[in-house]
Design a protein around this motif. Structure first.
Motif, PDB file in Angstrom:
ATOM      1  N   TRP A   1      91.708   8.409  77.237  1.00 59.07           N
ATOM      2  CA  TRP A   1      91.115   7.585  76.182  1.00 59.07           C
ATOM      3  C   TRP A   1      91.635   7.998  74.815  1.00 59.07           C
ATOM      4  O   TRP A   1      91.743   7.175  73.914  1.00 59.07           O
ATOM      5  CB  TRP A   1      89.584   7.647  76.246  1.00 59.07           C
ATOM      6  CG  TRP A   1      89.066   6.703  77.293  1.00 59.07           C
ATOM      7  CD1 TRP A   1      88.812   7.010  78.589  1.00 59.07           C
ATOM      8  CD2 TRP A   1      88.816   5.320  77.126  1.00 59.07           C
ATOM      9  NE1 TRP A   1      88.397   5.881  79.255  1.00 59.07           N
ATOM     10  CE2 TRP A   1      88.383   4.822  78.369  1.00 59.07           C
ATOM     11  CE3 TRP A   1      88.898   4.443  76.060  1.00 59.07           C
ATOM     12  CZ2 TRP A   1      88.045   3.497  78.575  1.00 59.07           C
ATOM     13  CZ3 TRP A   1      88.550   3.119  76.267  1.00 59.07           C
ATOM     14  CH2 TRP A   1      88.136   2.656  77.506  1.00 59.07           C
ATOM     15  N   THR A   2      91.977   9.226  74.643  1.00 56.24           N
ATOM     16  CA  THR A   2      92.563   9.682  73.390  1.00 56.24           C
ATOM     17  C   THR A   2      93.869   8.939  73.131  1.00 56.24           C
ATOM     18  O   THR A   2      94.124   8.467  72.012  1.00 56.24           O
ATOM     19  CB  THR A   2      92.819  11.202  73.435  1.00 56.24           C
ATOM     20  OG1 THR A   2      91.583  11.866  73.715  1.00 56.24           O
ATOM     21  CG2 THR A   2      93.388  11.700  72.117  1.00 56.24           C
ATOM     22  N   TRP A   3      94.672   8.816  74.172  1.00 60.86           N
ATOM     23  CA  TRP A   3      95.944   8.096  74.039  1.00 60.86           C
ATOM     24  C   TRP A   3      95.721   6.597  73.817  1.00 60.86           C
ATOM     25  O   TRP A   3      96.466   5.953  73.074  1.00 60.86           O
ATOM     26  CB  TRP A   3      96.838   8.326  75.259  1.00 60.86           C
ATOM     27  CG  TRP A   3      97.349   9.729  75.307  1.00 60.86           C
ATOM     28  CD1 TRP A   3      96.975  10.723  76.165  1.00 60.86           C
ATOM     29  CD2 TRP A   3      98.307  10.298  74.426  1.00 60.86           C
ATOM     30  NE1 TRP A   3      97.628  11.878  75.879  1.00 60.86           N
ATOM     31  CE2 TRP A   3      98.468  11.652  74.802  1.00 60.86           C
ATOM     32  CE3 TRP A   3      99.037   9.821  73.347  1.00 60.86           C
ATOM     33  CZ2 TRP A   3      99.330  12.518  74.154  1.00 60.86           C
ATOM     34  CZ3 TRP A   3      99.894  10.685  72.696  1.00 60.86           C
ATOM     35  CH2 TRP A   3     100.040  12.010  73.095  1.00 60.86           C
ATOM     36  N   ILE A   4      94.695   6.060  74.464  1.00 61.29           N
ATOM     37  CA  ILE A   4      94.392   4.635  74.275  1.00 61.29           C
ATOM     38  C   ILE A   4      94.009   4.372  72.820  1.00 61.29           C
ATOM     39  O   ILE A   4      94.505   3.422  72.192  1.00 61.29           O
ATOM     40  CB  ILE A   4      93.270   4.175  75.239  1.00 61.29           C
ATOM     41  CG1 ILE A   4      93.806   4.175  76.673  1.00 61.29           C
ATOM     42  CG2 ILE A   4      92.734   2.802  74.841  1.00 61.29           C
ATOM     43  CD1 ILE A   4      92.748   3.951  77.728  1.00 61.29           C
ATOM     44  N   TRP A   5      93.132   5.234  72.265  1.00 65.11           N
ATOM     45  CA  TRP A   5      92.718   5.028  70.875  1.00 65.11           C
ATOM     46  C   TRP A   5      93.871   5.253  69.909  1.00 65.11           C
ATOM     47  O   TRP A   5      93.992   4.566  68.890  1.00 65.11           O
ATOM     48  CB  TRP A   5      91.529   5.920  70.526  1.00 65.11           C
ATOM     49  CG  TRP A   5      90.309   5.573  71.331  1.00 65.11           C
ATOM     50  CD1 TRP A   5      89.594   6.398  72.133  1.00 65.11           C
ATOM     51  CD2 TRP A   5      89.679   4.283  71.427  1.00 65.11           C
ATOM     52  NE1 TRP A   5      88.561   5.718  72.725  1.00 65.11           N
ATOM     53  CE2 TRP A   5      88.585   4.407  72.297  1.00 65.11           C
ATOM     54  CE3 TRP A   5      89.916   3.039  70.866  1.00 65.11           C
ATOM     55  CZ2 TRP A   5      87.740   3.351  72.624  1.00 65.11           C
ATOM     56  CZ3 TRP A   5      89.081   1.975  71.191  1.00 65.11           C
ATOM     57  CH2 TRP A   5      88.019   2.133  72.060  1.00 65.11           C
ATOM     58  N   ALA A   6      94.722   6.208  70.214  1.00 66.15           N
ATOM     59  CA  ALA A   6      95.906   6.437  69.381  1.00 66.15           C
ATOM     60  C   ALA A   6      96.806   5.206  69.410  1.00 66.15           C
ATOM     61  O   ALA A   6      97.336   4.782  68.370  1.00 66.15           O
ATOM     62  CB  ALA A   6      96.658   7.672  69.862  1.00 66.15           C
ATOM     63  N   ALA A   7      96.969   4.610  70.595  1.00 66.94           N
ATOM     64  CA  ALA A   7      97.786   3.405  70.716  1.00 66.94           C
ATOM     65  C   ALA A   7      97.163   2.233  69.952  1.00 66.94           C
ATOM     66  O   ALA A   7      97.877   1.452  69.308  1.00 66.94           O
ATOM     67  CB  ALA A   7      97.968   3.047  72.190  1.00 66.94           C
ATOM     68  N   VAL A   8      95.838   2.108  70.027  1.00 62.13           N
ATOM     69  CA  VAL A   8      95.147   1.046  69.285  1.00 62.13           C
ATOM     70  C   VAL A   8      95.385   1.224  67.784  1.00 62.13           C
ATOM     71  O   VAL A   8      95.690   0.261  67.074  1.00 62.13           O
ATOM     72  CB  VAL A   8      93.632   1.042  69.608  1.00 62.13           C
ATOM     73  CG1 VAL A   8      92.858   0.181  68.625  1.00 62.13           C
ATOM     74  CG2 VAL A   8      93.390   0.571  71.029  1.00 62.13           C
ATOM     75  N   MET A   9      95.247   2.461  67.300  1.00 63.35           N
ATOM     76  CA  MET A   9      95.469   2.726  65.876  1.00 63.35           C
ATOM     77  C   MET A   9      96.897   2.404  65.456  1.00 63.35           C
ATOM     78  O   MET A   9      97.123   1.743  64.433  1.00 63.35           O
ATOM     79  CB  MET A   9      95.194   4.202  65.558  1.00 63.35           C
ATOM     80  CG  MET A   9      93.748   4.556  65.475  1.00 63.35           C
ATOM     81  SD  MET A   9      93.478   6.306  65.127  1.00 63.35           S
ATOM     82  CE  MET A   9      94.791   6.709  64.036  1.00 63.35           C
ATOM     83  N   VAL A  10      97.865   2.843  66.252  1.00 65.63           N
ATOM     84  CA  VAL A  10      99.270   2.606  65.911  1.00 65.63           C
ATOM     85  C   VAL A  10      99.583   1.112  65.938  1.00 65.63           C
ATOM     86  O   VAL A  10     100.224   0.580  65.026  1.00 65.63           O
ATOM     87  CB  VAL A  10     100.200   3.404  66.852  1.00 65.63           C
ATOM     88  CG1 VAL A  10     101.642   2.971  66.689  1.00 65.63           C
ATOM     89  CG2 VAL A  10     100.046   4.894  66.604  1.00 65.63           C
ATOM     90  N   ALA A  11      99.110   0.429  66.987  1.00 64.69           N
ATOM     91  CA  ALA A  11      99.370  -1.016  67.090  1.00 64.69           C
ATOM     92  C   ALA A  11      98.747  -1.761  65.913  1.00 64.69           C
ATOM     93  O   ALA A  11      99.383  -2.636  65.309  1.00 64.69           O
ATOM     94  CB  ALA A  11      98.833  -1.553  68.421  1.00 64.69           C
ATOM     95  N   ALA A  12      97.498  -1.424  65.564  1.00 64.84           N
ATOM     96  CA  ALA A  12      96.834  -2.091  64.439  1.00 64.84           C
ATOM     97  C   ALA A  12      97.562  -1.792  63.130  1.00 64.84           C
ATOM     98  O   ALA A  12      97.722  -2.676  62.281  1.00 64.84           O
ATOM     99  CB  ALA A  12      95.375  -1.653  64.349  1.00 64.84           C
ATOM    100  N   ALA A  13      98.023  -0.561  62.974  1.00 68.19           N
ATOM    101  CA  ALA A  13      98.752  -0.202  61.753  1.00 68.19           C
ATOM    102  C   ALA A  13     100.085  -0.935  61.667  1.00 68.19           C
ATOM    103  O   ALA A  13     100.489  -1.380  60.582  1.00 68.19           O
ATOM    104  CB  ALA A  13      98.967   1.308  61.706  1.00 68.19           C
ATOM    105  N   ILE A  14     100.773  -1.087  62.790  1.00 63.49           N
ATOM    106  CA  ILE A  14     102.050  -1.816  62.794  1.00 63.49           C
ATOM    107  C   ILE A  14     101.831  -3.281  62.448  1.00 63.49           C
ATOM    108  O   ILE A  14     102.562  -3.852  61.630  1.00 63.49           O
ATOM    109  CB  ILE A  14     102.761  -1.659  64.158  1.00 63.49           C
ATOM    110  CG1 ILE A  14     103.281  -0.222  64.304  1.00 63.49           C
ATOM    111  CG2 ILE A  14     103.902  -2.667  64.302  1.00 63.49           C
ATOM    112  CD1 ILE A  14     103.810   0.101  65.692  1.00 63.49           C
ATOM    113  N   VAL A  15     100.812  -3.893  63.058  1.00 63.10           N
ATOM    114  CA  VAL A  15     100.510  -5.300  62.750  1.00 63.10           C
ATOM    115  C   VAL A  15     100.149  -5.441  61.274  1.00 63.10           C
ATOM    116  O   VAL A  15     100.598  -6.370  60.601  1.00 63.10           O
ATOM    117  CB  VAL A  15      99.374  -5.830  63.658  1.00 63.10           C
ATOM    118  CG1 VAL A  15      98.871  -7.174  63.182  1.00 63.10           C
ATOM    119  CG2 VAL A  15      99.842  -5.911  65.098  1.00 63.10           C
TER     120      VAL A  15
END
Length: 144
Positions: free
Chosen positions: A3-17
């Motif tokens: 879940w740590t990696w999932i949240w990190a991915a969510v943050m990165v994806a949202a930041a890229i968008v």
């Protein structure tokens, strides 16, 4: 730890968008992802992480969206020919819609002009620019 990696991915994806759009459309999810990521590092349950993600995303959207709209509000700035609408012009060549003739001078520029209501307007008359159609100013006689 997944879940740590999932949240990190969510943050990165949202930041890229967000970086790609610059319209404040996904930053809320990056904030929610950050809170959920921190919770996952402390081994808080997945349910609490998801609820925290959703709550922080919605609350940050509700709190900051009105502020962001206000800061991004840009007034309409007339930049080109539309700046002449509402301006006074001088008829330099008599205007006749029937004969497809007429010119006016506005802001030291000569424009082809037509009468708004079809009336003939004599040279030297003062007119108001009502609108622009193509390369022609549509004018009406100025009432003092």
């Amino acid at each position: 730890m997944t879940w740590t990696w999932i949240w990190a991915a969510v943050m990165v994806a949202a930041a890229i968008v967000e970086a790609a759009s610059v319209q404040l459309i996904s930053i809320w999810f990056a904030l929610g992802g950050l809170v959920a990521l921190v919770l996952s590092l402390f081994d808080v349950s997945q349910t609490v992480q998801i609820i925290a993600f959703a709550a922080v995303s919605v609350i940050s959207l509700a709190v900051f969206w009105p502020l962001a709209k206000r800061l991004n509000k840009k007034g309409y700035v007339k930049t080109n020919s539309d700046r002449f609408i509402g301006e006074t012009a001088v008829v330099t060549q008599s205007i006749s819609n029937v004969n497809a003739q007429g010119q006016v001078k506005v802001d030291n520029q000569i424009w082809t002009a037509r009468s708004e209501n079809g009336e003939n307007i004599q040279e030297g008359a003062l007119v108001i620019v009502k609108k622009i159609e193509g390369v022609k100013l549509i004018v009406s006689i100025k009432n003092n």
